[in-house]
Scaffold this active site. Sequence first.
Site, PDB file in Angstrom:
ATOM      1  N   SER A  36      62.955  14.993  10.382  1.00 51.20           N
ATOM      2  CA  SER A  36      63.120  15.552  11.927  1.00 51.20           C
ATOM      3  C   SER A  36      63.414  16.852  11.936  1.00 51.20           C
ATOM      4  CB  SER A  36      64.060  14.641  12.548  1.00 51.20           C
ATOM      5  OG  SER A  36      65.467  14.545  11.973  1.00 51.20           O
ATOM      6  N   ASN A 122      74.742   8.717  12.994  1.00 46.84           N
ATOM      7  CA  ASN A 122      74.246   7.941  14.107  1.00 46.84           C
ATOM      8  C   ASN A 122      75.211   8.658  15.459  1.00 46.84           C
ATOM      9  OD1 ASN A 122      72.662   6.665  12.515  1.00 46.84           O
ATOM     10  ND2 ASN A 122      73.786   4.765  12.559  1.00 46.84           N
ATOM     11  N   THR A 167      49.093  15.525  58.623  1.00 46.08           N
ATOM     12  CA  THR A 167      49.103  14.194  58.001  1.00 46.08           C
ATOM     13  C   THR A 167      47.604  13.843  57.481  1.00 46.08           C
ATOM     14  OG1 THR A 167      48.790  13.103  60.031  1.00 46.08           O
ATOM     15  CG2 THR A 167      51.041  13.689  59.600  1.00 46.08           C
ATOM     16  N   SER A 289      37.909  34.896  36.060  1.00 44.30           N
ATOM     17  CA  SER A 289      37.024  34.115  35.332  1.00 44.30           C
ATOM     18  C   SER A 289      36.317  34.969  34.456  1.00 44.30           C
ATOM     19  CB  SER A 289      35.923  33.503  36.379  1.00 44.30           C
ATOM     20  OG  SER A 289      34.490  33.098  35.782  1.00 44.30           O
ATOM     21  N   LYS A 295      36.102  36.141  41.151  1.00 53.17           N
ATOM     22  CA  LYS A 295      37.050  35.059  40.926  1.00 53.17           C
ATOM     23  C   LYS A 295      38.369  35.548  40.791  1.00 53.17           C
ATOM     24  CE  LYS A 295      36.783  31.098  41.339  1.00 53.17           C
ATOM     25  NZ  LYS A 295      36.510  30.204  40.367  1.00 53.17           N
ATOM     26  N   GLU A 302      48.374  26.038  39.260  1.00 49.41           N
ATOM     27  CA  GLU A 302      47.421  24.756  38.909  1.00 49.41           C
ATOM     28  C   GLU A 302      48.283  24.174  37.463  1.00 49.41           C
ATOM     29  OE1 GLU A 302      42.880  25.556  38.918  1.00 49.41           O
ATOM     30  OE2 GLU A 302      44.053  27.480  38.858  1.00 49.41           O
ATOM     31  N   TYR A 329      71.852   1.582  16.101  1.00 49.39           N
ATOM     32  CA  TYR A 329      70.856   2.423  15.634  1.00 49.39           C
ATOM     33  C   TYR A 329      69.524   2.218  15.045  1.00 49.39           C
ATOM     34  CZ  TYR A 329      68.669   6.978  14.232  1.00 49.39           C
ATOM     35  OH  TYR A 329      67.694   7.934  13.760  1.00 49.39           O
ATOM     36  N   GLN A 334      64.657   8.411  16.772  1.00 45.77           N
ATOM     37  CA  GLN A 334      64.372   9.907  16.292  1.00 45.77           C
ATOM     38  C   GLN A 334      63.395  10.344  17.139  1.00 45.77           C
ATOM     39  OE1 GLN A 334      64.845  11.175  12.106  1.00 45.77           O
ATOM     40  NE2 GLN A 334      62.677  11.561  12.269  1.00 45.77           N
TER      41      GLN A 334
HETATM   42  N1  ARG Z   1      67.300  12.497  12.545  1.00 48.03           N
HETATM   43  C1  ARG Z   1      67.983  11.258  12.723  1.00 48.03           C
HETATM   44  C2  ARG Z   1      67.723  10.985  14.471  1.00 48.03           C
HETATM   45  O1  ARG Z   1      67.127  11.935  14.918  1.00 48.03           O
HETATM   46  C3  ARG Z   1      69.504  11.397  12.933  1.00 48.03           C
HETATM   47  C4  ARG Z   1      70.249  10.093  12.763  1.00 48.03           C
HETATM   48  C5  ARG Z   1      69.751   9.468  11.381  1.00 48.03           C
HETATM   49  N2  ARG Z   1      70.225   8.252  11.165  1.00 48.03           N
HETATM   50  C6  ARG Z   1      70.094   7.653  10.155  1.00 48.03           C
HETATM   51  N3  ARG Z   1      70.702   6.475  10.056  1.00 48.03           N
HETATM   52  N4  ARG Z   1      68.893   7.706   9.517  1.00 48.03           N
HETATM   53  O2  ARG Z   1      67.886  10.153  15.431  1.00 48.03           O
END
Ligand code: ARG
Length: 497
Positions: A36, A122, A167, A289, A295, A302, A329, A334
């Site tokens: 992540s 977590n 309306t 444009s 234009k 938009e 969790y 994630q």
């Molecule tokens: N990268 C994880 C998230 O965004 C962090 C928590 C990870 N916890 C675990 N037990 N793998 O949620």
Amino acid sequence: MAEPTRRQPDDPASARLWGGRFRGDLDPTIAAFTTSLPFDRRLYRADILGSIAHATMLGRCGIVPADDAAAMVRGLREILSEIDAGLLAIEGAEDIHTFVEATLRRRIGDAASRLHTARSRNDQVATDLRYYLKTEIVKVVGRVVALEQVLLALAEGHPSVIVPGYTHLQRAQPVLLAHHLLAYLWMLHRDAGRLRDVFARTDALPLGAAALAGTSYPIDRELVASLLGFAGVIPNSLDAVADRDFAVEFTAAVAVLMAHLSRLAAEIVLWSTTEFGFVDLADSISTGSSIMPQKKNPDAAELIRGKASRVTGDLVTLLSMLRGLPLAYNSDMQEDKEAVFDAVDTAHASLQAMGLVLHGIRFNGERIAAHLRGGLMGATELADALATRGMPFREAHELVGRIVLYAQDRGRELWELTPDEYRQFNALLADGAELATPAGAVANKRSAGGTAPARVAEQLSAARTAVTETLSWLAALPAPPVERETAAAEPGPAPGR
Ligand code: ARG
């Protein structure tokens, strides 16, 4: 003899926090799939400040030696300032939590190995996201109230311009332009209110829940909460790590905000057409444009309209991610971050763009006035006058309908018929022409919240009060102690402990 573990904890290339029980390497495709870091790097500040507060608490509670706690806090502050200054790249780890801990270990050695005592990723990630969102909510509310001020200034700057009110997108009754603009101000004011409500529910600390069950160490969650500027602690450890309702609520509030911006944007697009011509947009917010030299397109407006749909998507992402998950969790969670970050980015960008669009807007009085003709918008006034003067409203409606046909067939406005013509329909309506002018119709809408100038003046002052109230909320928010370099975050025994 112990088997070699998969990763040494200080392997900078791919730091992991869980090598011990594994024999083989993680498949690189799965590593890339599960990381992540590419997006949660955005949480670095929250993560480091959270770790500073945690380490401070561990030291004060005697869970880790005071020297180690002090070394961790110093090291973490150093890491934070280097990232802030662009001197330290966030890379080579599974996620931001791992990155920070591994970087600290490289710098201060063994003392860093105590940082994750009484903590899990977590409760850490839930804390990071809440901390981050609190900061962003404040910034978004700041932008919302800034836009309210732009609308307020536009309303104040056009106290007597009358526009057709619609309306079904058919001309209905004339209203003051200021009244129309203030309608959007109130929408935005409620958006700010919704965000403030979300702030209040986001303002509770998950840390201390550890993985899911709480911890056997004698931690002090209240201390961590106060260092991080949270109002209190979440009372259930499972709930603390498992729910993301605050993220859902935030995204929902932004989705509503975006719907409001989108409606305003849609009107601006419409108003800027040759057909309407109510407004001219600044060149600085319009585009051309590639093929049609004549234009000038209202691109910014938009795109505000278009981007509203992204946030609706983000909201659906979060709700559908959460709804099937057993406690506590799950890695699915994630996926919360990109949706929340997208909502944050879209809100900031759209609010900023709308501010620029409105700054450069010019209302075209002549074109607007021309559109007050032809819609026979004074008809309701005539019916109301007849009813006030004793005729049942249904009858009055019927009679005025015939007057409308009469005027329409002759290509005349209701305010252009003579007293004699009105008398032929009904003697009660001799002053019909006067009543049916746009100014006459507007002046009569004196009910509370109506478009009569006196009522709109009242509204303007209520709007000023509303804006001031939001600004005071923003000004009164205290900075979390952990943000202040020298203050409370120094480890060491707390007084009375
Ligand atoms: N990268 C994880 C998230 O965004 C962090 C928590 C990870 N916890 C675990 N037990 N793998 O949620």
